[in-house]
Design an enzyme around this catalytic site. Structure first.
Site, PDB file in Angstrom:
ATOM      1  N   SER A 189       0.841  -1.201   0.000  1.00 45.12           N
ATOM      2  CA  SER A 189       0.000   0.000   0.000  1.00 45.12           C
ATOM      3  C   SER A 189       0.871   1.244   0.000  1.00 45.12           C
ATOM      4  CB  SER A 189      -0.878   0.013   1.254  1.00 45.12           C
ATOM      5  OG  SER A 189      -1.538   1.257   1.387  1.00 45.12           O
ATOM      6  N   TYR A 202      -2.040  -0.968  10.589  1.00 46.88           N
ATOM      7  CA  TYR A 202      -2.158  -1.391   9.186  1.00 46.88           C
ATOM      8  C   TYR A 202      -0.943  -0.941   8.371  1.00 46.88           C
ATOM      9  CZ  TYR A 202      -3.959  -1.333   4.354  1.00 46.88           C
ATOM     10  OH  TYR A 202      -4.117  -1.505   3.010  1.00 46.88           O
TER      11      TYR A 202
HETATM   12  P1  NAD Z   1     -11.517  -6.052  -0.095  1.00 44.59           P
HETATM   13  O1  NAD Z   1     -12.216  -5.928   1.191  1.00 44.59           O
HETATM   14  O2  NAD Z   1     -12.321  -6.183  -1.313  1.00 44.59           O
HETATM   15  O3  NAD Z   1     -10.499  -7.272  -0.061  1.00 44.59           O
HETATM   16  C1  NAD Z   1      -9.862  -7.700   1.128  1.00 44.59           C
HETATM   17  C2  NAD Z   1     -10.178  -9.164   1.305  1.00 44.59           C
HETATM   18  O4  NAD Z   1      -9.401  -9.667   2.387  1.00 44.59           O
HETATM   19  C3  NAD Z   1     -11.617  -9.447   1.672  1.00 44.59           C
HETATM   20  O5  NAD Z   1     -12.421  -9.627   0.535  1.00 44.59           O
HETATM   21  C4  NAD Z   1     -11.491 -10.733   2.483  1.00 44.59           C
HETATM   22  O6  NAD Z   1     -11.843 -11.846   1.687  1.00 44.59           O
HETATM   23  C5  NAD Z   1     -10.030 -10.832   2.803  1.00 44.59           C
HETATM   24  N1  NAD Z   1      -9.831 -11.043   4.236  1.00 44.59           N
HETATM   25  C6  NAD Z   1      -9.752 -10.119   5.209  1.00 44.59           C
HETATM   26  N2  NAD Z   1      -9.600 -10.728   6.403  1.00 44.59           N
HETATM   27  C7  NAD Z   1      -9.567 -12.061   6.163  1.00 44.59           C
HETATM   28  C8  NAD Z   1      -9.426 -13.197   6.985  1.00 44.59           C
HETATM   29  N3  NAD Z   1      -9.254 -13.112   8.315  1.00 44.59           N
HETATM   30  N4  NAD Z   1      -9.474 -14.419   6.402  1.00 44.59           N
HETATM   31  C9  NAD Z   1      -9.643 -14.523   5.066  1.00 44.59           C
HETATM   32  N5  NAD Z   1      -9.766 -13.486   4.237  1.00 44.59           N
HETATM   33  C10 NAD Z   1      -9.727 -12.268   4.796  1.00 44.59           C
HETATM   34  O7  NAD Z   1     -10.554  -4.775  -0.193  1.00 44.59           O
HETATM   35  P2  NAD Z   1      -9.329  -4.408  -1.162  1.00 44.59           P
HETATM   36  O8  NAD Z   1      -9.148  -2.965  -0.975  1.00 44.59           O
HETATM   37  O9  NAD Z   1      -9.504  -4.960  -2.513  1.00 44.59           O
HETATM   38  O10 NAD Z   1      -8.097  -5.112  -0.443  1.00 44.59           O
HETATM   39  C11 NAD Z   1      -7.179  -5.952  -1.112  1.00 44.59           C
HETATM   40  C12 NAD Z   1      -5.770  -5.606  -0.678  1.00 44.59           C
HETATM   41  O11 NAD Z   1      -5.452  -4.301  -1.159  1.00 44.59           O
HETATM   42  C13 NAD Z   1      -5.559  -5.562   0.830  1.00 44.59           C
HETATM   43  O12 NAD Z   1      -4.312  -6.162   1.138  1.00 44.59           O
HETATM   44  C14 NAD Z   1      -5.474  -4.088   1.131  1.00 44.59           C
HETATM   45  O13 NAD Z   1      -4.699  -3.817   2.275  1.00 44.59           O
HETATM   46  C15 NAD Z   1      -4.805  -3.605  -0.133  1.00 44.59           C
HETATM   47  N6  NAD Z   1      -4.931  -2.160  -0.360  1.00 44.59           N
HETATM   48  C16 NAD Z   1      -6.158  -1.601  -0.562  1.00 44.59           C
HETATM   49  C17 NAD Z   1      -6.239  -0.236  -0.774  1.00 44.59           C
HETATM   50  C18 NAD Z   1      -7.557   0.449  -0.995  1.00 44.59           C
HETATM   51  O14 NAD Z   1      -7.597   1.687  -0.982  1.00 44.59           O
HETATM   52  N7  NAD Z   1      -8.649  -0.264  -1.204  1.00 44.59           N
HETATM   53  C19 NAD Z   1      -5.081   0.542  -0.778  1.00 44.59           C
HETATM   54  C20 NAD Z   1      -3.867  -0.065  -0.577  1.00 44.59           C
HETATM   55  C21 NAD Z   1      -3.794  -1.413  -0.365  1.00 44.59           C
END
Ligand code: NAD
Ligand code: MG
Length: 297
Positions: A189, A202
């Site tokens: 991130s 985080y």
């Molecule tokens: P999202 O909520 O769609 O995806 C995250 C997924 O993590 C969830 O769908 C869930 O299935 C899984 N998860 C969480 N806790 C879990 C657990 N205990 N057991 C099994 N699965 C679990 O959100 P996203 O934004 O697509 O996130 C995907 C990645 O992108 C993450 O690592 C997040 O930190 C990273 N990220 C997101 C952003 C943003 O702005 N959305 C920015 C930087 C990084």
């Protein structure tokens, strides 16, 4: 037809998707996002860049992982996705899109905080897909808390278990199955370098993911296994509406980026496709920032 190759102005792209104040419980669902995020369902056009490949994507039910799952399938890969049991609705929809692309889809629900599930997840993916050569550690937990005093020991532990320990457990279990040419892609991130005051736990996990990946890339390079990172900026996903941001921050989410808007999961998928495919054969230990133009180290 419009697809990811259509020439567009990145500042006005997605001006129809408004990120309004809203909140969801638990991990949140794409199905409940208002407005809907773009996972590339109608736009991602594959070119056969991953034909015959076998991928496991954690958190492949929604957001960035789901957009990546759709893209991988349309590029010719069979895809296993992991997710929490309460996300079945999202997972079933993504599995349907993988199948519609003519590829095998495996849905493998469970809690990544449990090392036994992580190991079993890899075993089931390998068995169900008949091997494994792309691992995307993408699942993540993000809960915004104003004061360090209010970050519970439980939250600190769960954030590290989900974001860091699971990556370790899964990667360790996957390695014996990965042949030369295989790739590992971890999701970091912008928070790794430019942390928000409300995301101390985080942001720390994301810096760890970067360093873990660079170290592992050194170790695995001689074995012909590449390890890279995608570092998203503000992307419209359920993570952000399920406590990742304070609710009142959502209407202006992403507006402070040089491109002036939040990104969509569909804009992340091509980065994962590039790092998964043999096109990136000389790229390892690298971080691809997909963040609307925010400067990174
Ligand atoms: P999202 O909520 O769609 O995806 C995250 C997924 O993590 C969830 O769908 C869930 O299935 C899984 N998860 C969480 N806790 C879990 C657990 N205990 N057991 C099994 N699965 C679990 O959100 P996203 O934004 O697509 O996130 C995907 C990645 O992108 C993450 O690592 C997040 O930190 C990273 N990220 C997101 C952003 C943003 O702005 N959305 C920015 C930087 C990084
Ligand atoms: Mg989800």
């Amino acid at each position: 037809m419009t697809d990811q190759y259509t020439l567009t102005d990145p500042t006005t792209l997605y001006s129809d998707i408004t990120t309004t104040a809203q909140s969801q419980d638990g991990p949140g669902l794409d199905a409940d996002l208002k407005a809907k995020a773009d996972l590339g369902e109608d736009t991602y056009r594959g070119l056969g860049r991953l034909i015959g490949r076998k991928a496991l994507i954690t958190g492949g039910d929604s957001g960035i992982g789901a957009a990546t799952a759709i893209a991988f399938a349309r590029e010719g890969a069979d895809v296993a996705i992991s997710y929490l049991p309460e996300e079945e609705e999202d997972a079933v929809r993504i599995a349907g899109l993988i199948t519609a692309a003519g590829q095998k889809a495996l849905t493998l629900p469970g809690d990544l905080k449990d090392p036994a599930y992580c190991r079993d997840l890899v075993a089931q993916a390998v068995e169900g897909l008949g091997g494994l050569d792309i691992l995307v550690n993408n699942a993540g937990k993000q809960q915004s808390v104003e004061s360090l005093a209010d970050i519970s020991d439980e939250q600190f532990d769960e954030t590290f278990k989900t974001n860091v320990y699971a990556m370790f457990w899964i990667t360790k279990a996957a390695l014996p199955h990965l042949r030369p040419g295989s790739t590992i892609i971890n999701t970091s991130s912008i928070q790794a370098y430019s942390p928000s005051e409300t995301l101390v736990d985080y942001a720390s996990t994301k810096a760890t993911i970067n360093t873990f990946s660079k170290a592992l890339a050194q170790q695995l390079a001689p074995k012909g296994i590449r390890v890279n990172v995608v570092a998203p900026g503000p992307i419209w996903t359920p993570l952000q509406t399920a406590g990742g941001q304070p609710t009142e921050a959502l209407p202006t989410f992403g507006e402070n980026t040089p491109l002036g808007r939040a990104g969509q999961p569909a804009e992340l998928a091509p980065a994962y496709v590039f790092l998964a495919s043999a096109e990136s054969s000389y790229v390892t230990g690298e971080t691809l920032n997909v963040n609307g133009g925010m400067p990174t180290p």
